[in-house]
Design a protein around this motif. Structure first.
Motif, short mmCIF file in Angstrom:
data_model
loop_
_atom_site.label_atom_id
_atom_site.label_comp_id
_atom_site.label_asym_id
_atom_site.label_seq_id
_atom_site.Cartn_x
_atom_site.Cartn_y
_atom_site.Cartn_z
N GLY A 83 0.82 -1.21 0.00
CA GLY A 83 0.00 0.00 0.00
C GLY A 83 0.85 1.25 0.00
N MET A 84 0.39 2.27 -0.75
CA MET A 84 1.16 3.49 -0.86
C MET A 84 1.29 4.21 0.47
SD MET A 84 0.72 6.80 -3.39
CE MET A 84 0.81 5.88 -4.91
N ASP A 85 0.29 4.12 1.34
CA ASP A 85 0.37 4.83 2.61
C ASP A 85 1.50 4.29 3.47
OD1 ASP A 85 -0.98 2.42 2.99
OD2 ASP A 85 -2.19 3.20 4.64
N ARG A 86 1.64 2.97 3.54
CA ARG A 86 2.71 2.39 4.34
C ARG A 86 4.07 2.60 3.67
NH1 ARG A 86 -1.88 -0.09 5.23
NH2 ARG A 86 -2.41 -0.80 7.32
N LEU A 87 4.13 2.51 2.36
CA LEU A 87 5.39 2.81 1.66
C LEU A 87 5.79 4.26 1.89
CD1 LEU A 87 4.82 0.90 -1.71
CD2 LEU A 87 6.42 0.30 0.11
N THR A 88 4.81 5.16 1.93
CA THR A 88 5.09 6.56 2.19
C THR A 88 5.62 6.75 3.61
OG1 THR A 88 3.40 7.28 0.64
CG2 THR A 88 4.10 8.87 2.27
N SER A 89 5.04 6.03 4.57
CA SER A 89 5.52 6.12 5.94
C SER A 89 6.95 5.62 6.05
CB SER A 89 4.59 5.31 6.86
OG SER A 89 5.05 5.32 8.18
N TRP A 90 7.25 4.50 5.40
CA TRP A 90 8.62 4.01 5.41
C TRP A 90 9.56 4.98 4.71
CZ3 TRP A 90 7.63 -1.78 3.72
CH2 TRP A 90 6.86 -2.41 4.70
N HIS A 91 9.07 5.58 3.62
CA HIS A 91 9.84 6.59 2.90
C HIS A 91 10.21 7.75 3.83
CE1 HIS A 91 10.61 9.80 -0.08
NE2 HIS A 91 9.67 10.49 0.53
N ARG A 92 9.27 8.18 4.64
CA ARG A 92 9.52 9.30 5.55
C ARG A 92 10.58 8.94 6.58
NH1 ARG A 92 7.22 11.15 10.44
NH2 ARG A 92 7.27 13.44 10.62
N TRP A 93 10.46 7.77 7.19
CA TRP A 93 11.43 7.39 8.21
C TRP A 93 12.78 7.09 7.60
CZ3 TRP A 93 10.74 8.72 12.91
CH2 TRP A 93 9.45 8.84 13.42
#
Length: 446
Positions: A83-93
């Motif tokens: 999912g893009m939301d979780r990939l985005t969260s990982w991207h942020r961290w």
């Protein structure tokens, strides 16, 4: 509340593709962490411990940069499973990890080379920038990472328009290029052996290739193939419209109910705006439908789109699909315009379903007539929950009354963030396993 009941549907097979994708990503990252350590040791250590630590931090900063590109590449295989939301969260961290490893690289290198000199760490950095090829480029790259990190902090992010934040974020690619050229110019590990050189070129090649494939080649190819156009625009309520999109060979488009696209409607005043809207009907191979709430100048123009308007659609994206079901029966909980992917999911799901639609008043129940007819046809139970936010009408007691066996079902949830957070808390209270809870928060990666 309104209840519609009919016969049950057959069960489905439980699958866990998210676990496979997540484990695969962790394994790839761990293998590369180990490979970097081995190649670093084979290259030999400097006599100064600070320089050794600084160089290792720089290598791991470069590895995280390459991993960052993979996370924002929007590769379909990863996106459908994680999912893009979780990939985005990982991207942020991962971005914060890049900042701290590069900062450590700069500090340790500066103090290490400053030992035994009279100029100090700052003077050493200035001297290196003036005399050593690639160091100035590395300093510029770090400055860009610093700026992007600052504007990505939550306090700053809330004050910026998405387009402004996105424009600043694009400079990250400049930082990646500068960091790569710095590594080629002065990275002793990069040039210590043919294996090390091949490894690092391979890492950067795969990362950049994935980015170009997912963010450029695939969207261009799909839009050239499918030729999306607006077929018609239908008002659903005073502030909600449905847009029907047609095109060529849509039966070959790998879209599923619950997914979303980034839609660009190619008019002179909207071509540069991309909005994430879910499909509000399951794809049937003949057309696509999105339903959007009109809020603000950007989306207000949607009601005035003309039939025949060209559309550039990126996607489909999202892991909010029946692909992740683990149980034969399900609960679909929607709030407000979050009903759009829920309505599409109900159309695709098999097995008995309970649909709970939370709205402030009945006039806010967008697509409710469709939901009612679809629930009857699918043999689903439908509850329309009306009223103000307080008291909570989706608390543990209320959910158990509507769905006594909720802990034995998959739960799909979509709605405003406060409502989703409240329901997720309720599901934890009711001991609904995390593996059976499915939701997605819309946020754009990079």
């Amino acid at each position: 509340m309104t209840t519609v009941q009919s016969s049950a549907a057959p069960p489905t097979t439980a699958i866990r593709p998210k676990v496979l994708a997540r484990t695969g990503l962790y394994a790839v990252l761990a293998a590369n962490v180990a490979a970097v350590a081995v190649l670093f040791a084979q290259a030999g250590f400097a006599s100064n411990a600070l320089i050794v630590i600084g160089r290792l931090c720089g290598l791991y900063g470069a590895l995280l940069m390459a991993f960052q590109l993979l996370l924002v590449a929007r590769l379909p295989w990863l996106d459908r499973r994680i999912g893009m939301d979780r990939l985005t969260s990982w991207h942020r961290w991962t971005g914060f990890g890049i900042f701290w490893t590069l900062l450590a690289h700069l500090v340790f290198i500066a103090f290490g080379y400053a030992e035994g000199t009279d100029v100090g760490p700052i003077g050493t950095v200035v001297d290196l920038a003036e005399t050593t090829e690639g160091v100035l480029r590395a300093l510029v790259a770090f400055a860009i990472v610093l700026v992007v990190g600052v504007v990505s902090a939550r306090a700053a992010r809330r004050r910026l328009a998405y387009e402004t934040w996105h424009f600043i974020h694009l400079y990250t690619y400049v930082a990646v290029f500068l960091a790569f050229t710095h590594q080629v110019a002065v990275g002793t590990t990069f040039t210590s052996s043919s294996a090390a050189t091949a490894y690092w070129y391979g890492v950067w090649g795969v990362a950049l290739g994935a980015l170009v494939l997912g963010r450029l080649v695939l969207p261009l190819w799909r839009n050239a193939r499918h030729q999306f156009r607006v077929e018609r625009v239908v008002p659903e309520a005073d502030n909600v419209v449905s847009i029907y999109v047609t095109g060529r060979d849509l039966d070959k488009l790998p879209a599923r109910a619950g997914q979303f696209f980034l839609w660009r409607f190619l008019t002179k005043d909207r071509w540069w705006q991309a909005n994430p809207f879910s499909l509000s009907a399951a794809p049937d191979g003949r057309g696509l439908r999105l339903t959007a709430k009109v809020a603000g100048d950007g989306t207000a123009a949607l009601r005035h789109l003309r039939p025949g308007t060209r559309v550039f659609a990126e996607g489909p994206y999202g892991a909010f699909t029946a692909m992740h079901r683990t149980r034969p029966e399900s609960v679909l909980i929607a709030g407000g315009v979050g009903v759009t992917p829920i309505r599409a999911l109900l159309e695709e799901l098999h097995g008995h379903a309970v649909v709970i639609y939370r709205v402030a008043s009945e006039r806010d129940a967008v697509l409710y007539n469709e939901l009612r007819e679809l629930a009857f046809d699918k043999g689903a139970d439908l509850f329309l929950v009306r009223g103000p936010v307080s008291p909570d009408k989706l608390g543990p007691r209320e959910l158990l009354r509507m769905v006594p066996d909720i802990a034995e079902r998959d739960v799909f949830l979509c709605g405003p963030p406060p409502m989703m957070n409240a329901v997720l808390g309720t599901l934890r209270t009711l001991d609904v396993p995390r593996a059976q809870t499915h939701f997605e928060r819309f946020s754009l990666a990079g």
